[in-house]
Design an enzyme around this catalytic site. Structure first.
Site, PDB file in Angstrom:
ATOM      1  N   LYS A   1       0.746  -1.246  -0.110  1.00  0.00           N
ATOM      2  CA  LYS A   1       0.033   0.139  -0.136  1.00  0.00           C
ATOM      3  C   LYS A   1       0.748   1.506  -0.037  1.00  0.00           C
ATOM      4  O   LYS A   1       1.965   1.221   0.091  1.00  0.00           O
ATOM      5  CB  LYS A   1      -1.061  -0.064   1.398  1.00  0.00           C
ATOM      6  CG  LYS A   1      -2.039  -1.423   1.058  1.00  0.00           C
ATOM      7  CD  LYS A   1      -2.933  -1.095   2.374  1.00  0.00           C
ATOM      8  CE  LYS A   1      -3.837  -2.060   2.004  1.00  0.00           C
ATOM      9  NZ  LYS A   1      -5.239  -2.184   3.035  1.00  0.00           N
TER      10      LYS A   1
ATOM     11  N   TYR B   1     -12.924  -1.449  -4.138  1.00  0.00           N
ATOM     12  CA  TYR B   1     -13.177  -1.311  -2.763  1.00  0.00           C
ATOM     13  C   TYR B   1     -14.629  -1.494  -2.598  1.00  0.00           C
ATOM     14  O   TYR B   1     -15.480  -1.099  -1.577  1.00  0.00           O
ATOM     15  CB  TYR B   1     -12.748  -0.455  -1.734  1.00  0.00           C
ATOM     16  CG  TYR B   1     -11.302  -0.701  -1.561  1.00  0.00           C
ATOM     17  CD1 TYR B   1     -10.919  -1.809  -0.593  1.00  0.00           C
ATOM     18  CD2 TYR B   1     -10.314   0.020  -1.998  1.00  0.00           C
ATOM     19  CE1 TYR B   1      -9.546  -2.222  -0.262  1.00  0.00           C
ATOM     20  CE2 TYR B   1      -8.844  -0.327  -1.634  1.00  0.00           C
ATOM     21  CZ  TYR B   1      -8.635  -1.430  -0.823  1.00  0.00           C
ATOM     22  OH  TYR B   1      -7.354  -1.853  -0.474  1.00  0.00           O
TER      23      TYR B   1
ATOM     24  N   PHE C   1     -15.609   3.374   6.860  1.00  0.00           N
ATOM     25  CA  PHE C   1     -14.456   3.648   6.394  1.00  0.00           C
ATOM     26  C   PHE C   1     -13.928   3.886   4.877  1.00  0.00           C
ATOM     27  O   PHE C   1     -12.902   4.156   4.591  1.00  0.00           O
ATOM     28  CB  PHE C   1     -13.291   3.020   7.116  1.00  0.00           C
ATOM     29  CG  PHE C   1     -13.559   1.407   6.756  1.00  0.00           C
ATOM     30  CD1 PHE C   1     -13.118   0.755   5.691  1.00  0.00           C
ATOM     31  CD2 PHE C   1     -14.343   0.727   7.571  1.00  0.00           C
ATOM     32  CE1 PHE C   1     -13.406  -0.597   5.202  1.00  0.00           C
ATOM     33  CE2 PHE C   1     -14.517  -0.813   7.520  1.00  0.00           C
ATOM     34  CZ  PHE C   1     -14.030  -1.350   6.249  1.00  0.00           C
TER      35      PHE C   1
ATOM     36  N   ARG D   1      -2.388 -14.496   4.586  1.00  0.00           N
ATOM     37  CA  ARG D   1      -2.928 -13.626   5.787  1.00  0.00           C
ATOM     38  C   ARG D   1      -2.312 -14.210   7.024  1.00  0.00           C
ATOM     39  O   ARG D   1      -2.291 -13.173   7.848  1.00  0.00           O
ATOM     40  CB  ARG D   1      -4.364 -14.025   6.041  1.00  0.00           C
ATOM     41  CG  ARG D   1      -5.237 -13.558   4.702  1.00  0.00           C
ATOM     42  CD  ARG D   1      -6.616 -13.607   4.520  1.00  0.00           C
ATOM     43  NE  ARG D   1      -7.482 -13.059   5.578  1.00  0.00           N
ATOM     44  CZ  ARG D   1      -7.901 -11.881   5.415  1.00  0.00           C
ATOM     45  NH1 ARG D   1      -7.485 -11.006   4.343  1.00  0.00           N
ATOM     46  NH2 ARG D   1      -8.725 -11.165   6.171  1.00  0.00           N
TER      47      ARG D   1
ATOM     48  N   ARG E   1       2.609  -6.810   8.807  1.00  0.00           N
ATOM     49  CA  ARG E   1       1.994  -5.596   9.472  1.00  0.00           C
ATOM     50  C   ARG E   1       2.758  -5.133  10.885  1.00  0.00           C
ATOM     51  O   ARG E   1       2.621  -4.036  10.878  1.00  0.00           O
ATOM     52  CB  ARG E   1       0.403  -5.729   9.448  1.00  0.00           C
ATOM     53  CG  ARG E   1      -0.185  -5.735   8.088  1.00  0.00           C
ATOM     54  CD  ARG E   1      -1.592  -6.099   8.274  1.00  0.00           C
ATOM     55  NE  ARG E   1      -2.513  -5.777   6.993  1.00  0.00           N
ATOM     56  CZ  ARG E   1      -3.403  -6.516   6.558  1.00  0.00           C
ATOM     57  NH1 ARG E   1      -3.909  -7.454   7.220  1.00  0.00           N
ATOM     58  NH2 ARG E   1      -4.124  -6.021   5.574  1.00  0.00           N
TER      59      ARG E   1
ATOM     60  N   ASN F   1      -2.100   0.196   6.733  1.00  0.00           N
ATOM     61  CA  ASN F   1      -1.477  -1.425   7.299  1.00  0.00           C
ATOM     62  C   ASN F   1      -0.710  -2.024   6.403  1.00  0.00           C
ATOM     63  O   ASN F   1      -0.855  -3.313   6.232  1.00  0.00           O
ATOM     64  CB  ASN F   1      -2.844  -1.948   7.505  1.00  0.00           C
ATOM     65  CG  ASN F   1      -3.753  -2.283   6.376  1.00  0.00           C
ATOM     66  OD1 ASN F   1      -3.538  -1.801   5.487  1.00  0.00           O
ATOM     67  ND2 ASN F   1      -4.784  -3.146   6.767  1.00  0.00           N
TER      68      ASN F   1
ATOM     69  N   HIS G   1      -2.118  -5.434   1.710  1.00  0.00           N
ATOM     70  CA  HIS G   1      -3.608  -6.213   1.332  1.00  0.00           C
ATOM     71  C   HIS G   1      -3.376  -7.642   1.257  1.00  0.00           C
ATOM     72  O   HIS G   1      -2.203  -8.106   0.312  1.00  0.00           O
ATOM     73  CB  HIS G   1      -4.270  -5.558   0.301  1.00  0.00           C
ATOM     74  CG  HIS G   1      -5.511  -6.358  -0.078  1.00  0.00           C
ATOM     75  ND1 HIS G   1      -6.472  -6.200   0.495  1.00  0.00           N
ATOM     76  CD2 HIS G   1      -5.611  -7.371  -1.270  1.00  0.00           C
ATOM     77  CE1 HIS G   1      -7.477  -7.057  -0.169  1.00  0.00           C
ATOM     78  NE2 HIS G   1      -6.911  -7.421  -0.977  1.00  0.00           N
TER      79      HIS G   1
ATOM     80  N   GLU H   1      -9.946 -10.212  -7.386  1.00  0.00           N
ATOM     81  CA  GLU H   1      -8.880  -9.097  -7.328  1.00  0.00           C
ATOM     82  C   GLU H   1      -7.866  -9.256  -8.213  1.00  0.00           C
ATOM     83  O   GLU H   1      -7.368  -8.287  -8.967  1.00  0.00           O
ATOM     84  CB  GLU H   1      -8.360  -9.032  -6.069  1.00  0.00           C
ATOM     85  CG  GLU H   1      -9.571  -8.707  -4.831  1.00  0.00           C
ATOM     86  CD  GLU H   1      -9.222  -9.079  -3.328  1.00  0.00           C
ATOM     87  OE1 GLU H   1      -9.895  -8.640  -2.564  1.00  0.00           O
ATOM     88  OE2 GLU H   1      -8.051  -9.423  -3.229  1.00  0.00           O
TER      89      GLU H   1
HETATM   90  P1  CMP Z   1      -7.746  -4.477   3.570  1.00  0.00           P
HETATM   91  O1  CMP Z   1      -8.328  -5.793   4.061  1.00  0.00           O
HETATM   92  O2  CMP Z   1      -6.628  -4.489   2.757  1.00  0.00           O
HETATM   93  O3  CMP Z   1      -8.948  -3.821   2.817  1.00  0.00           O
HETATM   94  C1  CMP Z   1      -9.950  -3.064   3.375  1.00  0.00           C
HETATM   95  C2  CMP Z   1      -9.182  -1.992   4.130  1.00  0.00           C
HETATM   96  O4  CMP Z   1     -10.006  -1.213   5.062  1.00  0.00           O
HETATM   97  C3  CMP Z   1      -8.586  -2.706   5.184  1.00  0.00           C
HETATM   98  O5  CMP Z   1      -7.290  -3.534   4.828  1.00  0.00           O
HETATM   99  C4  CMP Z   1      -8.133  -1.496   6.244  1.00  0.00           C
HETATM  100  O6  CMP Z   1      -6.634  -1.128   5.861  1.00  0.00           O
HETATM  101  C5  CMP Z   1      -9.146  -0.425   6.089  1.00  0.00           C
HETATM  102  N1  CMP Z   1     -10.129  -0.367   7.012  1.00  0.00           N
HETATM  103  C6  CMP Z   1     -10.179   0.565   7.817  1.00  0.00           C
HETATM  104  N2  CMP Z   1     -10.936   0.457   8.918  1.00  0.00           N
HETATM  105  C7  CMP Z   1     -11.349  -0.632   8.818  1.00  0.00           C
HETATM  106  C8  CMP Z   1     -12.267  -1.426   9.851  1.00  0.00           C
HETATM  107  N3  CMP Z   1     -12.777  -0.994  10.976  1.00  0.00           N
HETATM  108  N4  CMP Z   1     -12.375  -2.835   9.491  1.00  0.00           N
HETATM  109  C9  CMP Z   1     -11.619  -3.450   8.427  1.00  0.00           C
HETATM  110  N5  CMP Z   1     -11.104  -2.691   7.667  1.00  0.00           N
HETATM  111  C10 CMP Z   1     -10.754  -1.344   7.821  1.00  0.00           C
END
Ligand code: CMP
Length: 139
Positions: free
Chosen positions: A11, A51, A59, A87, A104, A114, A117, A128
């Protein structure tokens, strides 16, 4: 049917911090083969579409804004049990909860920033990966 492929993005936070090389190194050291790779700065429309699944989440706007804040690396990775193992390698979405030694834990700053992904299912890995790469760009 498990495909043994997953999709990842390094990211904007990790890319801007100069950590992409280290993260790719960890991925390779853990037995993944890179079968597609792209360095790209997403537009708002592209990130919004990627997304779409989170469109109703509070968010969503921040997520799209963050993911368009700078370039990213997108990649398809191949290894046995790729989705689940990846993961585990990257750790929890919220870096405060990510296990020691995970990507992470090492590189992420917040739940938005974070670092990486990782697809959450074989089905999403395929969707994806196909979002970013056509069939001539996957090996
Ligand atoms: P990722 O799973 O890569 O894709 C969705 C992203 O939304 C996730 O990483 C986080 O970086 C972001 N995000 C922000 N807030 C939240 C939340 N409350 N729960 C899950 N994802 C979140």
């Amino acid at each position: 049917m498990a495909t043994n492929r997953t999709f990842t993005m390094i990211k904007p936070d990790a890319t801007a911090a100069g950590n992409a090389g280290k993260i790719l190194d960890i991925i390779l050291e853990n037995g993944y083969k890179v079968v597609a790779l792209k360095y790209i700065h997403l537009s708002t429309a592209q990130a919004g579409a990627f997304y779409e699944i989170h469109k109703e989440r509070p968010f969503y706007n921040d997520l799209v804004s963050f993911m368009t804040s700078g370039p990213i690396y997108a990649a398809i990775l191949e290894k046995e049990n790729a989705v689940a193992d990846f993961r585990t390698l990257i750790g929890a979405t919220n870096p405060a909860e990510a296990a020691p030694g995970t990507i992470r834990n090492l590189f992420a700053k917040s739940i938005d920033a974070n670092a990486v992904h990782g697809s959450d299912s074989d089905e999403n890995a395929m969707i994806e990966g196909a979002f970013f790469f056509n069939r001539f760009e996957r090996f």
